[in-house]
Design an enzyme around this catalytic site. Structure first.
Site, short mmCIF file in Angstrom:
data_model
loop_
_atom_site.label_atom_id
_atom_site.label_comp_id
_atom_site.label_asym_id
_atom_site.label_seq_id
_atom_site.Cartn_x
_atom_site.Cartn_y
_atom_site.Cartn_z
N HIS A 14 0.86 -1.46 -0.22
CA HIS A 14 -0.24 0.11 0.13
C HIS A 14 0.89 0.99 -0.03
O HIS A 14 1.89 1.18 0.46
CB HIS A 14 -1.44 0.64 1.25
N CYS A 33 6.12 5.97 4.11
CA CYS A 33 4.27 5.21 4.19
C CYS A 33 3.97 5.67 3.07
O CYS A 33 3.10 5.13 1.93
CB CYS A 33 3.92 5.29 5.00
N HIS A 39 4.96 0.26 -0.56
CA HIS A 39 5.80 -0.83 0.58
C HIS A 39 4.73 -1.95 0.85
O HIS A 39 3.49 -1.93 0.98
CB HIS A 39 6.69 -0.43 1.76
N HIS A 41 3.73 -4.98 3.24
CA HIS A 41 2.94 -5.44 5.63
C HIS A 41 3.04 -6.93 5.20
O HIS A 41 1.65 -6.73 4.11
CB HIS A 41 2.10 -4.92 5.58
N ASP A 79 -5.10 -10.76 -0.39
CA ASP A 79 -4.58 -10.94 0.43
C ASP A 79 -3.08 -10.93 -1.81
O ASP A 79 -3.99 -10.99 -2.55
CB ASP A 79 -4.15 -12.69 0.36
N HIS A 80 -1.34 -10.39 -1.74
CA HIS A 80 -0.99 -10.25 -2.46
C HIS A 80 -0.95 -9.44 -3.59
O HIS A 80 -1.41 -9.40 -4.88
CB HIS A 80 -0.60 -10.99 -3.21
N GLU A 125 -0.33 -4.54 11.70
CA GLU A 125 0.14 -3.98 10.28
C GLU A 125 2.36 -4.54 10.99
O GLU A 125 2.43 -4.57 9.88
CB GLU A 125 0.50 -3.02 9.97
NI NI Z 1 2.31 1.26 5.25
#
Ligand code: NI
Length: 138
Positions: A14, A33, A39, A41, A79-80, A125
């Site tokens: 995200h 961020c 990036h 998580h 997911d992914h 997160e």
């Molecule tokens: Ni983040």
């Protein structure tokens, strides 16, 4: 009252960004961020339901049903994925932990209500940060 929690994992990328803000303001508020290319998580989500235990089954909810609701309505959709661009229920939403937890709640609540009450959605997160959403106060 009995509480039951199911924990699931997903990986996603995200970028925290508000298009109403200038690039400078986004960077000031969201820091790294807000880096343009995003990036990733390794997220965990914990869904807690509550209610009365059924006398005949001894269950609050059949875990297979809870797993399936969570998988089909939330995990498989995030997911992914890139949370800014790939997820319909997050479109035009800044994908902070807070907003992801609320979106997860909204995706699963009506289905869980057929069996018991949705009590909380926790969204982890990182190892150090998590958000808990318990629904809108009525
Ligand atoms: Ni983040």
């Amino acid at each position: 009252m009995t509480f039951l929690t199911r924990r699931e994992h997903f990986s996603a990328s995200h970028r925290l960004y508000n298009p109403m803000f200038s690039d400078e303001k986004n960077f000031e508020i969201f820091g790294k961020c807000s880096n343009p290319n995003g990036h990733g998580h390794n997220y965990y989500v914990e869904v807690t339901v509550c209610g009365e235990v059924a006398a005949d089954t001894g269950f609050l909810i059949n875990l297979e049903i809870l797993k399936k609701i969570l998988k089909i309505s939330f995990i498989d959709k995030v997911d992914h994925k890139n949370l800014n661009s790939d997820v319909e229920f997050l479109s035009n939403i800044n994908p902070t932990s807070e907003n992801i937890a609320i979106a997860c709640w909204n995706q699963i609540e009506s289905q869980i209500q057929k069996y018991c009450k949705l009590y909380s959605v926790k969204l982890f997160e990182t190892e150090k940060n998590f958000v808990e959403f318990r629904g809108n106060v009525k």
